[in-house]
Design a protein around this motif. Structure first.
Motif, PDB file in Angstrom:
ATOM      1  N   ASP A   1       0.874  -1.161   0.000  1.00  0.00           N
ATOM      2  CA  ASP A   1       0.000   0.000   0.000  1.00  0.00           C
ATOM      3  C   ASP A   1       0.919   1.221   0.000  1.00  0.00           C
ATOM      4  O   ASP A   1       1.995   1.195   0.601  1.00  0.00           O
ATOM      5  CB  ASP A   1      -0.861   0.047   1.258  1.00  0.00           C
ATOM      6  CG  ASP A   1      -1.850  -1.099   1.336  1.00  0.00           C
ATOM      7  OD1 ASP A   1      -2.554  -1.192   2.354  1.00  0.00           O
ATOM      8  OD2 ASP A   1      -1.934  -1.898   0.376  1.00  0.00           O
TER       9      ASP A   1
ATOM     10  N   SER B   1      -4.410   1.259  -1.708  1.00  0.00           N
ATOM     11  CA  SER B   1      -4.068  -0.127  -1.407  1.00  0.00           C
ATOM     12  C   SER B   1      -3.230  -0.724  -2.523  1.00  0.00           C
ATOM     13  O   SER B   1      -3.126  -0.170  -3.625  1.00  0.00           O
ATOM     14  CB  SER B   1      -5.345  -0.943  -1.217  1.00  0.00           C
ATOM     15  OG  SER B   1      -6.106  -0.946  -2.416  1.00  0.00           O
TER      16      SER B   1
ATOM     17  N   SER C   1      -3.719  -3.084  -4.511  1.00  0.00           N
ATOM     18  CA  SER C   1      -4.440  -3.400  -5.740  1.00  0.00           C
ATOM     19  C   SER C   1      -5.033  -2.157  -6.401  1.00  0.00           C
ATOM     20  O   SER C   1      -5.496  -2.226  -7.538  1.00  0.00           O
ATOM     21  CB  SER C   1      -5.583  -4.363  -5.424  1.00  0.00           C
ATOM     22  OG  SER C   1      -6.540  -3.730  -4.588  1.00  0.00           O
ATOM     23  N   GLY C   2      -5.060  -1.063  -5.668  1.00  0.00           N
ATOM     24  CA  GLY C   2      -5.694   0.142  -6.182  1.00  0.00           C
ATOM     25  C   GLY C   2      -7.179   0.216  -5.907  1.00  0.00           C
ATOM     26  O   GLY C   2      -7.832   1.194  -6.264  1.00  0.00           O
ATOM     27  N   SER C   3      -7.722  -0.796  -5.249  1.00  0.00           N
ATOM     28  CA  SER C   3      -9.172  -0.848  -5.046  1.00  0.00           C
ATOM     29  C   SER C   3      -9.653   0.057  -3.917  1.00  0.00           C
ATOM     30  O   SER C   3     -10.835   0.402  -3.861  1.00  0.00           O
ATOM     31  CB  SER C   3      -9.612  -2.285  -4.747  1.00  0.00           C
ATOM     32  OG  SER C   3      -8.992  -2.751  -3.552  1.00  0.00           O
ATOM     33  N   THR C   4      -8.753   0.420  -3.018  1.00  0.00           N
ATOM     34  CA  THR C   4      -9.114   1.270  -1.883  1.00  0.00           C
ATOM     35  C   THR C   4      -8.238   2.517  -1.869  1.00  0.00           C
ATOM     36  O   THR C   4      -7.018   2.410  -1.978  1.00  0.00           O
ATOM     37  CB  THR C   4      -8.951   0.525  -0.554  1.00  0.00           C
ATOM     38  OG1 THR C   4      -9.788  -0.632  -0.555  1.00  0.00           O
ATOM     39  CG2 THR C   4      -9.316   1.421   0.626  1.00  0.00           C
ATOM     40  N   THR C   5      -8.871   3.665  -1.754  1.00  0.00           N
ATOM     41  CA  THR C   5      -8.146   4.931  -1.604  1.00  0.00           C
ATOM     42  C   THR C   5      -8.777   5.734  -0.472  1.00  0.00           C
ATOM     43  O   THR C   5      -9.974   5.569  -0.173  1.00  0.00           O
ATOM     44  CB  THR C   5      -8.202   5.768  -2.892  1.00  0.00           C
ATOM     45  OG1 THR C   5      -9.566   6.052  -3.221  1.00  0.00           O
ATOM     46  CG2 THR C   5      -7.548   5.042  -4.060  1.00  0.00           C
TER      47      THR C   5
ATOM     48  N   SER D   1      -3.618   7.279  -7.617  1.00  0.00           N
ATOM     49  CA  SER D   1      -3.772   6.088  -8.450  1.00  0.00           C
ATOM     50  C   SER D   1      -2.420   5.402  -8.558  1.00  0.00           C
ATOM     51  O   SER D   1      -1.403   5.938  -8.105  1.00  0.00           O
ATOM     52  CB  SER D   1      -4.308   6.460  -9.830  1.00  0.00           C
ATOM     53  OG  SER D   1      -3.388   7.308 -10.502  1.00  0.00           O
TER      54      SER D   1
END
Length: 125
Positions: free
Chosen positions: A32, A51, A53-57, A70
């Motif tokens: 992260d 995160s 994976s990019g799924s959580t910001t 991003s």
């Protein structure tokens, strides 16, 4: 992981900049990542994080709705798109990796490590 931030510069209020943070090493996609900033004479403060994976910001309230974090794991790079910039956004901006075992929405300086050199953003009024 070693990190190098770039993309800072001088911009007028209301303008935009995109910061990049390139990581060395093949394990970048495991981390992260976060962006922090430090204005002259002030403490370093959290800006945004993403995160692995990019799924959580998540964002600091002061930049929510204006900044977007991003990442591109294929390029070992995390970005910070900064829009509607204000003079109070002027600071040295750093990227860092989040430590294992910290909370999902960790935002303290001590929750991150491997700080890069930083890139200076100056917003004129």
């Amino acid at each position: 992981v070693q990190l190098q931030a770039s993309g800072g510069g001088l911009v007028q209020a209301g303008g935009s900049l995109r910061l990049s943070c390139e990581a060395s090493g093949r394990t970048f996609s495991y981390y992260d990542m976060g962006w922090f900033r430090q204005a002259l004479g002030k403490e370093r403060e959290f800006v945004a994080a993403i995160s692995w994976s990019g799924s959580t910001t998540y964002y600091a309230d002061s930049v929510k709705g204006r900044f977007i974090i991003s990442r591109d794991n294929a390029k070992n790079t995390v970005y910070l798109q900064m829009n509607s910039l204000k003079p109070e956004d002027t600071a040295l901006y750093y990227c860092a990796a989040k430590r294992d075992g910290t909370s999902d929405y960790a935002a303290r300086v001590t929750d991150f490590y491997s700080w890069g050199q930083g890139t200076l953003v100056t917003v004129s009024s």
